[in-house]
Design a protein around this motif. Structure first.
Motif, mmCIF file in Angstrom:
data_model
loop_
_atom_site.group_PDB
_atom_site.id
_atom_site.type_symbol
_atom_site.label_atom_id
_atom_site.label_comp_id
_atom_site.label_asym_id
_atom_site.label_seq_id
_atom_site.Cartn_x
_atom_site.Cartn_y
_atom_site.Cartn_z
ATOM 1 N N GLY A 110 71.740 59.731 36.472
ATOM 2 C CA GLY A 110 72.839 59.848 35.511
ATOM 3 C C GLY A 110 74.211 59.894 36.164
ATOM 4 O O GLY A 110 75.129 60.529 35.656
ATOM 5 N N ASP A 111 74.373 59.194 37.314
ATOM 6 C CA ASP A 111 75.683 59.128 37.978
ATOM 7 C C ASP A 111 76.735 58.513 37.062
ATOM 8 O O ASP A 111 76.425 57.633 36.269
ATOM 9 C CB ASP A 111 75.587 58.220 39.220
ATOM 10 N N VAL A 112 77.975 58.963 37.212
ATOM 11 C CA VAL A 112 79.072 58.319 36.487
ATOM 12 C C VAL A 112 80.171 57.959 37.476
ATOM 13 O O VAL A 112 80.249 58.519 38.563
ATOM 14 C CB VAL A 112 79.657 59.224 35.375
ATOM 15 N N THR A 113 81.043 57.000 37.083
ATOM 16 C CA THR A 113 82.147 56.605 37.957
ATOM 17 C C THR A 113 83.225 57.690 37.932
ATOM 18 O O THR A 113 83.285 58.500 36.999
ATOM 19 C CB THR A 113 82.762 55.282 37.491
ATOM 20 N N SER A 114 84.103 57.667 38.938
ATOM 21 C CA SER A 114 85.014 58.801 39.098
ATOM 22 C C SER A 114 86.180 58.792 38.107
ATOM 23 O O SER A 114 86.605 59.855 37.646
ATOM 24 C CB SER A 114 85.549 58.841 40.527
ATOM 25 N N ASP A 115 86.705 57.606 37.759
ATOM 26 C CA ASP A 115 87.889 57.586 36.892
ATOM 27 C C ASP A 115 87.549 57.647 35.413
ATOM 28 O O ASP A 115 88.117 58.434 34.664
ATOM 29 C CB ASP A 115 88.706 56.309 37.151
ATOM 30 N N LEU A 116 86.650 56.773 35.001
ATOM 31 C CA LEU A 116 86.397 56.625 33.569
ATOM 32 C C LEU A 116 85.099 57.291 33.136
ATOM 33 O O LEU A 116 84.749 57.260 31.956
ATOM 34 C CB LEU A 116 86.340 55.136 33.195
ATOM 35 N N SER A 117 84.386 57.874 34.098
ATOM 36 C CA SER A 117 83.085 58.479 33.801
ATOM 37 C C SER A 117 82.124 57.500 33.132
ATOM 38 O O SER A 117 81.356 57.868 32.252
ATOM 39 C CB SER A 117 83.244 59.719 32.909
ATOM 40 N N LEU A 118 82.204 56.227 33.543
ATOM 41 C CA LEU A 118 81.240 55.257 33.026
ATOM 42 C C LEU A 118 79.904 55.514 33.717
ATOM 43 O O LEU A 118 79.879 55.687 34.938
ATOM 44 C CB LEU A 118 81.680 53.831 33.366
ATOM 45 N N PRO A 119 78.814 55.521 32.961
ATOM 46 C CA PRO A 119 77.512 55.677 33.619
ATOM 47 C C PRO A 119 77.287 54.529 34.596
ATOM 48 O O PRO A 119 77.551 53.373 34.274
ATOM 49 C CB PRO A 119 76.515 55.609 32.461
ATOM 50 N N ARG A 120 76.829 54.854 35.798
ATOM 51 C CA ARG A 120 76.595 53.845 36.840
ATOM 52 C C ARG A 120 75.640 52.745 36.365
ATOM 53 O O ARG A 120 75.692 51.605 36.827
ATOM 54 C CB ARG A 120 75.981 54.496 38.085
ATOM 55 N N ILE A 121 74.746 53.118 35.450
ATOM 56 C CA ILE A 121 73.732 52.152 35.019
ATOM 57 C C ILE A 121 74.382 50.947 34.331
ATOM 58 O O ILE A 121 73.847 49.852 34.369
ATOM 59 C CB ILE A 121 72.676 52.832 34.109
ATOM 60 N N TYR A 122 75.579 51.148 33.764
ATOM 61 C CA TYR A 122 76.279 50.011 33.138
ATOM 62 C C TYR A 122 76.464 48.882 34.129
ATOM 63 O O TYR A 122 76.470 47.722 33.782
ATOM 64 C CB TYR A 122 77.666 50.427 32.637
ATOM 65 N N TYR A 123 76.681 49.252 35.404
ATOM 66 C CA TYR A 123 76.923 48.246 36.427
ATOM 67 C C TYR A 123 75.631 47.535 36.811
ATOM 68 O O TYR A 123 75.645 46.417 37.292
ATOM 69 C CB TYR A 123 77.547 48.881 37.668
ATOM 70 N N TRP A 124 74.519 48.238 36.640
ATOM 71 C CA TRP A 124 73.247 47.647 37.039
ATOM 72 C C TRP A 124 72.725 46.674 35.996
ATOM 73 O O TRP A 124 72.036 45.724 36.327
ATOM 74 C CB TRP A 124 72.196 48.742 37.279
ATOM 75 N N VAL A 125 73.019 46.967 34.715
ATOM 76 C CA VAL A 125 72.420 46.161 33.644
ATOM 77 C C VAL A 125 72.749 44.672 33.794
ATOM 78 O O VAL A 125 71.833 43.842 33.816
ATOM 79 C CB VAL A 125 72.823 46.707 32.261
#
Lengths: 155, 434
Positions: free
Chosen positions: A116-131
């Motif tokens: 459940g990692d999120v990015t530092s600025d926008l708190s986007l879930p990291r999984i968004y990048y994987w999809v």
């Protein structure tokens, strides 16, 4: 070729183009806002990264559908008789590599989802990048499979 | 089996696969993951294999690639090449070889923005070669100038190849763009010198074209403004510290689109083509880059580069001899690999060696790009020559290669100058940093 493969390739290219334009517009807006109002867009960096992944991996299956991979074809004049066989082997190799890539990316993606990692600025879930990446590689594998089926020699 | 031996076998397997028509990206990935597994086991190899595509897919520094390609694709579709040739012709008008020199100037300017030497060769051969033929130019010189002129852009910033080198060699894009400017301009000037010398030796190859009137020349030179704007934004914007490379590329692409639509040079169908071409080219390139990173993970694991460094050091060869053998190696590889693949495959192996000899990583980026450039015009796969032939099917391929061979002298001269005076490349990046 105006068959369904060309239509799918165009469609994917169109979607990727929208992502690309979004990436460009976002970056330009960021630059302008920074210059004019000294207020850059919060998290533009992270969004550009996300849009980049979407652009590239939406277009990747289209590259396979259009058979536009970088190939060294110097040998074609030297051993013309072997070219069809080599093409077939190359297509199978492509499918195998892409399938293995899907298979080894999937557990990584599952880990990311579980952490459940999120990015530092926008708190986007990291999984968004994987999809998009995973979807793009799966799509490319499917495209490679389609290209093998198409390759049956004409009677 | 020792890891180094595996590394060597891996390099050979890679070359065999590539020659057997396996797509370069697939060959790199396949050899990379298999070799990694042979050394460190499949479990770790698959973790690496599953992670690399993702790491690269969202690497901010790579976002510059599709944006620069977009700027170039739009400039191509918006027909900026013809105006540029007319303008360059006005500048050079009057002396023997003017048309060929104008071709070089236009090719250099256009390919630097367009970023693709093949696209430049394709459009310029339609624009410039008929004009030179009309004035009775030797066909080899006419086509050779386009073939070789088209390669100038991969050195002159903004250059996609330099971005890719920056990423694989872990060097600064800004420094590389700064380092490439003078060598790129110098190479263009050397091309003009070659033309002047040929014109002096064989005046019948390049009949003198009538001189244009001053007013006419001034008016025609204004045709350069579009590309000048793009170049200023995309290159000087970075030098001046206004933009990061990605921002410069985005601003440049947006400016190209605006100029294209505003001047009516580009309409919706051309724009759509430019977009489609951009996303496909970018995806194709990224896939090769992903393959190259997988391959380089394997190469790093084999410690082959370190072994080569130790082996070369034990031979106590002078640095120049090693550099010379690298030139030979690249010329051979350039016979069957295109420039991006060549840089991606070799840099992980060669760069540690070059740096151990005391050469700068930025400097080597420029050096290797010039070499890659030469590969585009040497037989058997000089891609630019084939592109020109596809545009002008009546010209025999041998004529194009012979014409282009004249300009290899310029490439060789630049390489020698870079070795003798590394400052040609390294002065500007140092100065910009203050």
């Amino acid at each position: 070729m105006t068959d369904w493969r060309a239509i799918v390739a165009r469609l994917l290219g169109g979607i990727a183009s929208v992502f690309l334009l979004a990436m460009m517009s976002l970056t330009v807006t960021d630059v302008v806002l920074r210059a004019v109002a000294s207020r850059p867009i919060h998290g533009a960096f992270e969004l550009v990264e996300l849009l980049l992944a979407c652009t590239i991996f939406t277009a990747l299956p289209a590259v396979f559908l259009r058979d536009e991979n970088v190939v060294v074809d110097v040998g074609d004049h030297v051993w013309p008789r072997w070219v069809p066989a080599l093409k077939a082997i190359a297509a199978v190799a492509s499918l195998a590599v892409l399938a293995l890539m899907c298979w080894s990316m999937y557990p990584r993606a599952k880990d990311i989802l579980a952490f459940g990692d999120v990015t530092s600025d926008l708190s986007l879930p990291r999984i968004y990048y994987w999809v998009p990446v995973l979807a793009g590689v799966v799509g490319a594998a499917l495209a490679a499979a389609v290209m093998i089926l198409r390759r049956r020699p004409p009677r | 089996m020792s890891a180094q031996l595996l590394g060597l076998l891996g390099v050979l397997a890679l070359l065999a696969l590539v020659l057997a028509r396996v797509p370069v990206a697939i060959a790199l990935a396949a050899v990379g993951v298999t070799g990694y597994a042979a050394i460190d086991g499949w479990r770790r190899a698959l973790v690496m294999f599953g992670t690399v595509p993702f790491e690269l897919a969202s690497a901010y520094s790579l976002s510059v690639v599709p944006l620069f390609i977009l700027m170039g694709a739009v400039a191509s579709k918006a027909n900026m090449s013809r105006e540029l040739f007319t303008a360059a012709n006005a500048v050079f008008s009057g002396f023997r070889g003017a048309l060929a020199s104008a071709t070089i100037g236009a090719c250099a300017a256009f390919s630097s923005i367009c970023g693709s030497s093949m696209a430049t060769a394709a459009t310029m051969s339609r624009v410039a070669v008929p004009e030179m033929q009309r004035h009775g130019y030797n066909l080899g010189i006419a086509t050779g100038a386009v073939a070789s002129g088209g390669t100038l852009g991969i050195l002159i910033p903004p250059s996609v190849i330099l971005v890719i080198y920056a990423i694989v060699a872990e060097q600064s894009i800004v420094d590389l763009f700064a380092a490439a400017l003078f060598p790129g301009l110098l190479l263009a000037a050397l091309h003009v010198v070659v033309i002047v010398v040929i014109a002096w030796l064989r005046p019948d190859w390049m009949p003198r074209a009538p001189r244009m009137r001053l007013l006419e020349r001034l008016r025609a030179s204004l045709g350069m403004w579009k590309l000048a704007v793009l170049f200023f934004l995309a290159v000087f914007g970075i030098y001046l510290g206004w933009f990061s490379p990605t921002e410069a590329a985005a601003v440049g692409a947006a400016a190209a689109i605006l100029i294209g639509f505003a001047t009516g040079a580009m309409r919706w169908p051309e724009f759509r083509d430019a977009l489609l071409e951009t996303v496909l080219t970018s995806a194709m390139l990224f896939f090769v880059i992903i393959g190259a990173f997988i391959f380089s993970r394997f190469i790093v694991l084999t410690q082959l580069p370190a072994e080569i460094v130790a082996w070369v050091e034990s031979m106590q060869l002078p640095g120049l001899a090693i550099l010379a053998s690298l030139v030979v190696l690249y010329l051979i590889l350039g016979c069957f690999l295109e420039s991006v693949s060549m840089i991606l495959i070799t840099v992980p192996v060669v760069l540690p060696l070059v740096m151990s000899l005391g050469f700068d990583g930025i400097w080597f980026g420029i050096f290797v790009t010039v070499l890659a450039e030469a590969g585009l015009i040497t037989p058997p796969v000089g891609l630019n020559a084939f592109v020109i032939r596809s545009q002008l099917p009546q010209v025999p391929i041998g004529t194009i290669f012979r014409g282009a061979a004249n300009f290899l002298v310029a490439d060789a001269a630049l390489l020698a100058l870079l070795v003798a005076f590394p400052g040609i490349a390294l002065w500007l990046p140092a100065w910009l940093k203050g």
